[in-house]
Design a protein around this motif. Structure first.
Motif, PDB file in Angstrom:
ATOM      1  N   LEU A 108       4.882  56.597  49.818  1.00 50.57           N
ATOM      2  CA  LEU A 108       5.635  57.328  48.807  1.00 50.57           C
ATOM      3  C   LEU A 108       6.490  56.370  47.983  1.00 50.57           C
ATOM      4  O   LEU A 108       6.496  56.445  46.748  1.00 50.57           O
ATOM      5  CB  LEU A 108       6.520  58.382  49.470  1.00 50.57           C
ATOM      6  N   LEU A 109       7.173  55.458  48.627  1.00 52.06           N
ATOM      7  CA  LEU A 109       7.999  54.488  47.925  1.00 52.06           C
ATOM      8  C   LEU A 109       7.160  53.596  47.022  1.00 52.06           C
ATOM      9  O   LEU A 109       7.493  53.384  45.854  1.00 52.06           O
ATOM     10  CB  LEU A 109       8.765  53.650  48.953  1.00 52.06           C
ATOM     11  N   MET A 150      13.307  62.527  35.140  1.00 54.80           N
ATOM     12  CA  MET A 150      11.927  62.113  34.898  1.00 54.80           C
ATOM     13  C   MET A 150      11.330  62.897  33.728  1.00 54.80           C
ATOM     14  O   MET A 150      10.575  62.344  32.933  1.00 54.80           O
ATOM     15  CB  MET A 150      11.087  62.294  36.169  1.00 54.80           C
ATOM     16  N   ALA A 170       5.567  55.725  44.130  1.00 51.24           N
ATOM     17  CA  ALA A 170       6.604  56.227  43.229  1.00 51.24           C
ATOM     18  C   ALA A 170       7.079  55.123  42.292  1.00 51.24           C
ATOM     19  O   ALA A 170       7.313  55.373  41.099  1.00 51.24           O
ATOM     20  CB  ALA A 170       7.781  56.783  44.028  1.00 51.24           C
ATOM     21  N   PHE A 218       4.338  54.627  39.724  1.00 55.55           N
ATOM     22  CA  PHE A 218       4.368  55.737  38.768  1.00 55.55           C
ATOM     23  C   PHE A 218       5.511  55.589  37.776  1.00 55.55           C
ATOM     24  O   PHE A 218       5.323  55.727  36.566  1.00 55.55           O
ATOM     25  CB  PHE A 218       4.484  57.076  39.513  1.00 55.55           C
ATOM     26  N   MET A 219       6.704  55.306  38.282  1.00 53.14           N
ATOM     27  CA  MET A 219       7.860  55.214  37.400  1.00 53.14           C
ATOM     28  C   MET A 219       7.768  54.016  36.466  1.00 53.14           C
ATOM     29  O   MET A 219       8.110  54.121  35.293  1.00 53.14           O
ATOM     30  CB  MET A 219       9.150  55.162  38.218  1.00 53.14           C
TER      31      MET A 219
END
Length: 170
Positions: A33-34, A109, A37, A40-41
């Motif tokens: 997830l980290l 976001m 993420a 993605f960001m």
């Protein structure tokens, strides 16, 4: 169960997969997830500076799996150290507060996405892209600074109220 060290290290090339192979599903999911993420960001909001953390997470995953695959005693699937403090905070035990923080993250976001996908293309017809990029960087920086200041302001008030509680107990 005896795990193969080589297979564990092979799986660790994808952050989190090696932990899952060792039976540490919670840690594996947190690492994945980290990792994703951040990808993605950094890609969605053109925050390339976040990509600096990707090799850190990747190497952490590899070395942590290697270390844990050498242990003979049973492994305990606890939170990763980066998430351990968050889980131990009492104010996060309130589910409505957690939902509130998730809502803030989604709003930020959404704002970044709106700037990137709607406002920038429309403005690019009328204004030079150099100025648009400067404006976009300015807006994103102001939003991040505001969020950081808001979070620090909240911590100071909690610390002050905690100090008065400690002084009253003495």
């Amino acid at each position: 169960m005896k795990h193969s060290k080589r297979v564990a290290i092979f799986f660790s090339l994808m952050p989190g997969a090696g932990h899952m192979y060792l039976g540490l599903v919670r840690q594996g999911i947190q690492l994945m997830l980290l990792f994703f993420a951040i990808i993605f960001m950094s890609a969605s909001f053109e925050m390339e500076f976040l990509a600096v953390f990707l090799p850190i997470i990747w190497f952490y995953s590899i070395f942590d799996v290697r270390l844990k695959s050498l242990k003979e005693d049973p492994l305990i699937d606890a939170d990763l150290p980066i998430f351990a403090d968050v889980a131990s905070m009492k104010h996060f035990s309130n589910s409505s507060l957690v939902e509130k923080y998730i809502a803030y993250i989604l709003i930020v976001m959404g704002i970044f996405s709106m700037i990137n996908n709607l406002i920038i293309p429309v403005l690019s017809r009328y204004i030079d892209y150099y100025y648009i990029r400067c404006f976009k960087s300015l807006v994103i920086s102001i939003i991040l600074i505001s969020i950081g200041a808001f979070m620090l302001k909240g911590k100071k008030s909690k610390i002050k109220s905690g100090d008065t509680l400690c002084n009253q107990e003495e």
